[in-house]
Design an enzyme around this catalytic site. Structure first.
Site, PDB file in Angstrom:
ATOM      1  N   HIS A 171       0.849  -1.205   0.000  1.00  0.00           N
ATOM      2  CA  HIS A 171       0.000   0.000   0.000  1.00  0.00           C
ATOM      3  C   HIS A 171       0.875   1.241   0.000  1.00  0.00           C
ATOM      4  O   HIS A 171       1.521   1.572   0.988  1.00  0.00           O
ATOM      5  CB  HIS A 171      -0.918   0.017   1.222  1.00  0.00           C
ATOM      6  N   HIS A 214       1.566   5.367  -2.152  1.00  0.00           N
ATOM      7  CA  HIS A 214       1.110   6.440  -3.054  1.00  0.00           C
ATOM      8  C   HIS A 214       2.335   7.048  -3.733  1.00  0.00           C
ATOM      9  O   HIS A 214       2.986   7.937  -3.179  1.00  0.00           O
ATOM     10  CB  HIS A 214       0.354   7.520  -2.277  1.00  0.00           C
ATOM     11  N   GLN A 253      -9.442   9.800  -5.046  1.00  0.00           N
ATOM     12  CA  GLN A 253      -9.120  10.510  -3.791  1.00  0.00           C
ATOM     13  C   GLN A 253     -10.218  11.496  -3.363  1.00  0.00           C
ATOM     14  O   GLN A 253     -10.541  11.612  -2.194  1.00  0.00           O
ATOM     15  CB  GLN A 253      -7.792  11.268  -3.968  1.00  0.00           C
ATOM     16  N   HIS A 293      -9.314   2.047  -0.009  1.00  0.00           N
ATOM     17  CA  HIS A 293      -9.157   2.724   1.266  1.00  0.00           C
ATOM     18  C   HIS A 293     -10.519   2.587   1.949  1.00  0.00           C
ATOM     19  O   HIS A 293     -11.527   3.053   1.399  1.00  0.00           O
ATOM     20  CB  HIS A 293      -8.826   4.205   1.054  1.00  0.00           C
ATOM     21  N   GLU A 353     -11.062   4.561   6.935  1.00  0.00           N
ATOM     22  CA  GLU A 353      -9.854   5.188   7.517  1.00  0.00           C
ATOM     23  C   GLU A 353     -10.314   6.319   8.442  1.00  0.00           C
ATOM     24  O   GLU A 353     -10.228   7.503   8.109  1.00  0.00           O
ATOM     25  CB  GLU A 353      -8.913   5.702   6.430  1.00  0.00           C
ATOM     26  N   ASP A 371       2.532   3.242   2.848  1.00  0.00           N
ATOM     27  CA  ASP A 371       1.518   4.255   2.548  1.00  0.00           C
ATOM     28  C   ASP A 371       2.128   5.570   2.052  1.00  0.00           C
ATOM     29  O   ASP A 371       1.801   6.032   0.970  1.00  0.00           O
ATOM     30  CB  ASP A 371       0.622   4.513   3.781  1.00  0.00           C
ATOM     31  N   TRP A 378       0.795  13.847   4.121  1.00  0.00           N
ATOM     32  CA  TRP A 378       0.269  13.126   5.278  1.00  0.00           C
ATOM     33  C   TRP A 378       1.357  12.676   6.237  1.00  0.00           C
ATOM     34  O   TRP A 378       1.091  12.358   7.386  1.00  0.00           O
ATOM     35  CB  TRP A 378      -0.539  11.912   4.806  1.00  0.00           C
TER      36      TRP A 378
END
Ligand code: FE2
Length: 423
Positions: free
Chosen positions: A56, A58, A151, A209, A212, A308, A314
């Protein structure tokens, strides 16, 4: 004449062996092999492992931390807002360049497969185009699997549905979603039903996702499991994050685990990110937020740990070290028993390899000769030390080398310290 012969390789079981490699495959693993080889390497008893797999990630937002500003609150929602500001300013070359640097970092750390979500909310689909090119360019060194990730919402963004389908048409590998970010729980459930149908029609895996949030009433994983069964997608669907499961009451969580078993859904926790993004609205005590890894494993489900984020809106930190991820997972999940620590190692190797469906992954004759040699003696020591990746081997070829780490101590007398030697 073999391509490569590894001498004195320590298997995760502790056995020291020779490994014969030819034409991209492991050909033999024996205590002593006396064959001719173009290259021989004496591993001096260091640990040989199948490569790490990040299930997982991005790639499109990696290495953008601070652009256009840092995330001061540290929350998921401020991260999404910053990414929305940055996204329209990025061109294909910028995204490609940063993602490629991340891939090089990953390879140096012994990670030879990444499942990356790619944002399909940008009307130009810039990130989709950049990462499709990267996936093909990196194929010799690294497996990249790309999941279409809406997203800004599949239904919440007016063009979300159309753009996700257009991204799949360009050649992405799987269907994502973000049901907890849709306007209402009902729309979240509708998005799951539509996305699972789409995946079934196109013959693609699903990785959403999902939930979360710390909100225990966020129960989209239930819908995801039910839709998996409805469409016959057992074994091809993954719920990523699943952090609301941390906060659910035990009676409901027990029923849910039974449904997840029936649906054969996989779970991916992201320990570094869950521990930093969840619990942000708590006073004290503050929740950890990571999903119920122990209980999922006990139910016989496959659990992967993902990185992630690395230096993005983030998460300011990270070096794409999957052993750091395994270590954090062990700490956050109270997974510190001997077999539980090995579960954490499996959560960054064989479990995600199975979730991604990587062919011929492993450490056995006939498997692809994709390996990492670690300056450690066993997997638990690897989690403890996060040691040097001495050799990273792809298809039988050494593609990264790092010198062993030793420290010269000058106390009463000079000596060399190697943290992996306790005697
Ligand atoms: Fe994510």
């Amino acid at each position: 004449m073999l391509d490569l012969l590894l001498h004195n390789a320590r298997l995760p079981t502790g056995q020291v062996v020779d490994i014969a490699i030819d034409q991209g495959r492991i050909r033999g693993i024996e205590p002593h092999l006396a064959a001719e080889a173009h290259r021989r390497i004496d591993l001096d008893g260091w640990l040989v492992s199948p490569p790490f797999v990040d299930s997982h990630f991005h790639l499109d937002s990696a290495l953008t931390a601070g652009q256009p500003r840092h995330n001061l609150s540290g929350t998921l929602l401020e991260g999404i807002a910053i990414w929305s500001e940055l996204k329209p300013t990025l061109d294909e070359e910028q995204i490609y360049g940063r993602a490629r640097r991340l891939c090089e970092m990953a390879i140096a750390q012994g990670n030879l497969a990444i499942r990356s979500h790619v944002d399909t909310s940008d009307p130009r689909l810039t990130a989709v185009r950049a990462l499709l090119r990267l996936r093909d360019d990196m194929r010799s060194w690294l497996d990249i699997q790309l999941i279409a990730f809406p997203q800004d919402g599949y239904l919440r963004l007016p063009a979300g549905r159309r753009q996700l389908q257009a991204a799949l048409d360009l050649g992405l590998d799987g269907v994502g979603g973000i049901p907890h970010f849709e306007r209402t729980a009902t729309e979240g459930a509708t998005s799951i039903a539509e996305l699972c149908r789409l995946a079934a029609e196109r013959g693609l895996p699903v990785d959403m996702h999902c939930d979360e949030t710390d909100d225990p009433s966020s129960r989209h994983i239930e819908t995801l499991a039910a839709e998996t069964i409805r469409h016959g997608l057992q074994g091809r669907v993954t719920g990523s994050h699943l952090t609301s499961m941390h906060s659910m009451d035990n009676a409901y969580a027990g029923k849910l685990l039974g449904l997840m078993q029936q649906a054969e859904v996989h779970a991916i926790a992201n320990p570094l990110i869950n521990i930093t993004l969840q619990g942000r609205y708590d006073s004290y005590p503050r929740r950890r937020g990571m999903t119920r890894v122990k209980e999922l494993l006990a139910a016989g489900l496959r659990v992967g740990f993902g990185h992630d984020c690395v230096m993005d809106p983030w998460y300011r930190l990270g070096s794409h070290d999957m052993l750091e991820v395994a270590s954090m997972g062990a700490h956050v999940g109270h997974l510190t028993g001997e077999s539980e620590l090995l579960d954490c190692y499996r959560a960054v190797t064989e479990h995600p390899a199975a979730i991604l469906g990587l062919p011929d992954y492993g450490l056995a004759p006939g498997c692809r000769a994709d390996l990492v040699v670690l300056q450690a003696r066993d997997p638990i020591e690897a989690i403890r030390l996060r040691p040097a990746r001495l050799y990273v081997i792809r298809g039988g070829r050494v593609i990264a080398e790092t010198a062993p780490r030793h420290t010269r101590l000058s106390l009463h007398e000079t000596s060399m310290l190697d943290l992996s030697r306790l005697d």
